[in-house]
Design an enzyme around this catalytic site. Structure first.
Site, PDB file in Angstrom:
ATOM      1  CG  ASN A  12      51.973  41.725  31.625  1.00 18.60           C
ATOM      2  OD1 ASN A  12      52.824  41.968  31.220  1.00 18.60           O
ATOM      3  ND2 ASN A  12      51.225  42.610  32.287  1.00 18.60           N
ATOM      4  CB  CYS A  14      43.087  40.314  31.057  1.00 12.92           C
ATOM      5  SG  CYS A  14      42.767  39.185  29.785  1.00 12.92           S
ATOM      6  NE  ARG A  15      43.307  39.065  36.258  1.00 12.12           N
ATOM      7  CZ  ARG A  15      43.880  37.886  37.067  1.00 12.12           C
ATOM      8  NH1 ARG A  15      43.207  37.895  38.293  1.00 12.12           N
ATOM      9  NH2 ARG A  15      44.861  36.717  36.704  1.00 12.12           N
ATOM     10  CB  SER A  16      48.913  43.197  35.464  1.00 11.93           C
ATOM     11  OG  SER A  16      49.346  42.687  34.573  1.00 11.93           O
ATOM     12  CG  ASP A 126      41.830  35.124  34.730  1.00 11.14           C
ATOM     13  OD1 ASP A 126      41.469  35.844  33.657  1.00 11.14           O
ATOM     14  OD2 ASP A 126      42.611  34.319  34.911  1.00 11.14           O
TER      15      ASP A 126
HETATM   16  P1  4NP Z   1      45.072  38.081  33.089  1.00 16.11           P
HETATM   17  O1  4NP Z   1      44.097  37.139  32.228  1.00 16.11           O
HETATM   18  O2  4NP Z   1      46.196  37.360  34.066  1.00 16.11           O
HETATM   19  O3  4NP Z   1      44.432  39.135  33.791  1.00 16.11           O
HETATM   20  O4  4NP Z   1      46.288  38.458  31.973  1.00 16.11           O
HETATM   21  C1  4NP Z   1      44.690  35.631  31.796  1.00 16.11           C
HETATM   22  C2  4NP Z   1      45.358  35.573  30.515  1.00 16.11           C
HETATM   23  C3  4NP Z   1      45.624  34.707  30.004  1.00 16.11           C
HETATM   24  C4  4NP Z   1      45.358  33.371  30.723  1.00 16.11           C
HETATM   25  C5  4NP Z   1      44.999  33.435  31.987  1.00 16.11           C
HETATM   26  C6  4NP Z   1      44.674  34.761  32.527  1.00 16.11           C
HETATM   27  N1  4NP Z   1      45.846  32.328  30.177  1.00 16.11           N
HETATM   28  O5  4NP Z   1      45.683  31.137  30.719  1.00 16.11           O
HETATM   29  O6  4NP Z   1      46.352  32.303  28.953  1.00 16.11           O
END
Ligand code: 4NP
Length: 158
Positions: A12, A14-16, A126
């Protein structure tokens, strides 16, 4: 009539949040901000309460989307009873949502890119461990999928 949409990814950050920010802009431009409620959440708890990733925020700002007020929160089973659309960024997110589901979801539970008019990919990749291009790819996919989602939602509320 009102309608609610929840975007879900892993962190939560980057993408969402990008999907939330872009869809908010599209919904405002359509004058539907009083009709469509929008939120985002993550399946993982590493970044709770944090603002979106700075790389994502910078890339989004260049296209006119302000992600800075958003804060990461965890998705809950109750979200799937409350939101009309719960849209996962990838298959792992969707599997995690289905695993925590209690009973049947209120509305549509599925992949966000199913709403992309061309659907070049099934998942929003991701971008967290990659370079700048990954954040631009997220924005490209999210912008088109938000256009498709708005068209689908408009049909439902008209
Ligand atoms: P998101 O990206 O799922 O698009 O917010 C990520 C943010 C952090 C992590 C993985 C994906 N992480 O492993 O901390």
């Amino acid at each position: 009539m009102s309608l609610s949409v929840l975007f879900v990814c892993l962190g939560n950050i980057c993408r969402s949040p990008t999907a939330e920010g872009v869809f908010r802009e599209r919904v405002q431009a359509a004058g539907l901000e009083d009709v469509i409620q929008i939120d985002s959440a993550g399946t993982g708890d590493w970044h709770l309460g944090k603002a979106p990733d700075q790389r994502m925020t910078r890339a989004a700002a260049k296209r006119g989307y302000d992600l800075s007020p958003l804060r990461a929160r965890l998705v809950t089973p109750a979200d799937m009873q409350q939101f009309d659309y719960v849209l996962a960024m990838d298959h792992a997110n969707l599997r995690d949502l289905q695993a925590m589901l209690e009973g049947t979801p209120r509305g549509h539970l599925g992949l966000f890119l199913d709403f992309h008019p061309q659907r070049p990919l099934a998942e929003v990749p991701d971008p967290y461990y990659g370079g700048e291009a990954g954040f631009e790819q997220v924005l490209d996919l999210v912008e088109s999928a938000c256009d498709g989602l708005l068209a689908a939602v408009r049909e439902q509320i008209s």
